[in-house]
Scaffold this motif. Structure first.
Motif, PDB file in Angstrom:
ATOM      1  N   ARG A 147     -14.417   2.255  61.464  1.00 63.43           N
ATOM      2  CA  ARG A 147     -14.696   0.790  61.450  1.00 63.43           C
ATOM      3  C   ARG A 147     -14.584   0.255  59.820  1.00 63.43           C
ATOM      4  NH1 ARG A 147     -13.985  -1.626  66.192  1.00 63.43           N
ATOM      5  NH2 ARG A 147     -15.185  -0.882  67.728  1.00 63.43           N
ATOM      6  N   LEU A 148     -15.193   1.278  58.731  1.00 57.52           N
ATOM      7  CA  LEU A 148     -15.022   0.719  57.443  1.00 57.52           C
ATOM      8  C   LEU A 148     -13.852   1.059  56.928  1.00 57.52           C
ATOM      9  CD1 LEU A 148     -18.447   2.439  56.448  1.00 57.52           C
ATOM     10  CD2 LEU A 148     -17.871  -0.154  56.404  1.00 57.52           C
ATOM     11  N   ALA A 149     -13.089   2.067  57.658  1.00 57.57           N
ATOM     12  CA  ALA A 149     -11.605   2.326  57.286  1.00 57.57           C
ATOM     13  C   ALA A 149     -10.858   1.228  57.713  1.00 57.57           C
ATOM     14  CB  ALA A 149     -11.199   3.388  57.781  1.00 57.57           C
ATOM     15  N   GLY A 150     -10.967   0.743  58.824  1.00 56.04           N
ATOM     16  CA  GLY A 150     -10.231  -0.530  59.425  1.00 56.04           C
ATOM     17  C   GLY A 150     -10.468  -1.714  58.300  1.00 56.04           C
ATOM     18  N   GLN A 151     -11.758  -1.932  57.967  1.00 54.76           N
ATOM     19  CA  GLN A 151     -11.929  -2.993  57.233  1.00 54.76           C
ATOM     20  C   GLN A 151     -11.331  -2.962  55.724  1.00 54.76           C
ATOM     21  OE1 GLN A 151     -16.388  -3.223  56.772  1.00 54.76           O
ATOM     22  NE2 GLN A 151     -16.618  -4.546  58.635  1.00 54.76           N
ATOM     23  N   SER A 152     -11.379  -1.630  55.170  1.00 55.53           N
ATOM     24  CA  SER A 152     -10.535  -1.479  53.955  1.00 55.53           C
ATOM     25  C   SER A 152      -9.002  -1.665  53.980  1.00 55.53           C
ATOM     26  CB  SER A 152     -10.707   0.139  53.410  1.00 55.53           C
ATOM     27  OG  SER A 152     -12.478   0.119  53.013  1.00 55.53           O
ATOM     28  N   TYR A 153      -8.437  -1.051  55.068  1.00 52.16           N
ATOM     29  CA  TYR A 153      -7.039  -1.217  55.404  1.00 52.16           C
ATOM     30  C   TYR A 153      -6.730  -2.675  55.436  1.00 52.16           C
ATOM     31  CZ  TYR A 153      -6.664   3.822  56.510  1.00 52.16           C
ATOM     32  OH  TYR A 153      -7.102   5.307  56.275  1.00 52.16           O
ATOM     33  N   GLY A 154      -7.584  -3.348  56.143  1.00 55.39           N
ATOM     34  CA  GLY A 154      -7.288  -4.997  56.488  1.00 55.39           C
ATOM     35  C   GLY A 154      -7.269  -5.564  55.027  1.00 55.39           C
ATOM     36  N   ARG A 155      -8.352  -5.337  54.181  1.00 51.88           N
ATOM     37  CA  ARG A 155      -8.439  -5.811  52.758  1.00 51.88           C
ATOM     38  C   ARG A 155      -7.197  -5.396  52.013  1.00 51.88           C
ATOM     39  NH1 ARG A 155      -9.190  -9.786  49.764  1.00 51.88           N
ATOM     40  NH2 ARG A 155     -10.363  -9.440  47.974  1.00 51.88           N
ATOM     41  N   ALA A 156      -6.884  -4.249  52.133  1.00 49.80           N
ATOM     42  CA  ALA A 156      -5.511  -3.689  51.458  1.00 49.80           C
ATOM     43  C   ALA A 156      -4.359  -4.276  51.897  1.00 49.80           C
ATOM     44  CB  ALA A 156      -5.281  -2.353  51.883  1.00 49.80           C
TER      45      ALA A 156
END
Length: 198
Positions: A147-156
């Motif tokens: 989930r945290l990875a998904g948030q980081s990818y979304g921000r990127a």
């Protein structure tokens, strides 16, 4: 996320005695407690959460340091959708019994259900630190990391919309949490999963 079903065998409920009669009294008391736990669990399984909570509260009034019933009370509150009260119950358990990993796991499930993945990660890291063999906490921690990875990818992707390497990663994360194959992953991103129940 999975919630803990019960406290581990390392919970502070050991009977040590040098006198045989005291052991029998202690074992009889443990059997009586088991009946109380069983009664509360049965009420909860029958959909009588309010009655289960009342019985748990009455028990805790007489034995406020009992971690098992307090844990079960947190499970009942979670089942009732009383997230703030359940969070408070599990938080208090982590403070009163910091050696128990299960309250950290259930606290993490509540945090994840509110998309507070950093808090969920911290709670799960504590659970696996306390019990490195706690499979449920490891699985939940993996879900939180995803989930945290998904948030980081979304921000990127927001910051650099032309980055062609981010979109496939976001798609994989979405696919991971939408996959019904195992029957254990949630369809909604913020839905708590794997609560451990008593």
């Amino acid at each position: 996320m999975k919630h803990a079903a019960a406290l581990s065998s390392s919970s502070p409920a050991r009977f040590l005695s040098r006198f045989l009669p005291v052991v029998f009294v202690a074992l009889a008391a443990a059997a009586a407690h088991a009946d109380d736990y069983g009664d509360v669990n049965a009420l909860l399984r029958q959909g009588k959460a309010a009655e289960a909570l009342a019985k748990a509260d009455a028990y805790i009034a007489g034995k406020p340091r009992d971690p098992q019933m307090r844990f079960l009370r947190g499970v009942i509150l979670t089942e009732q959708g009383k997230q703030a009260e359940a969070t408070a119950a599990f938080t208090q358990l982590t403070q009163d019994f910091p050696e128990l990993p299960e309250p950290y796991n259930n606290l993490a499930a509540l945090y994840a259900g509110q998309s507070q993945f950093d808090k969920a990660r911290a709670a799960l890291e504590m659970a696996v630190k306390l019990n490195p063999n706690y499979a449920t906490a490891h699985e939940n921690l993996g879900d939180v990391y995803a989930r945290l990875a998904g948030q980081s990818y979304g921000r990127a992707q927001q910051l650099e919309s032309g980055n062609s390497t981010v979109a496939p990663k976001i798609a994989l994360i979405r696919q991971l949490f939408a996959a019904p194959a195992s029957g254990t992953l949630p369809a909604a991103p913020a839905e708590p999963r794997k609560p451990v129940r008593r």
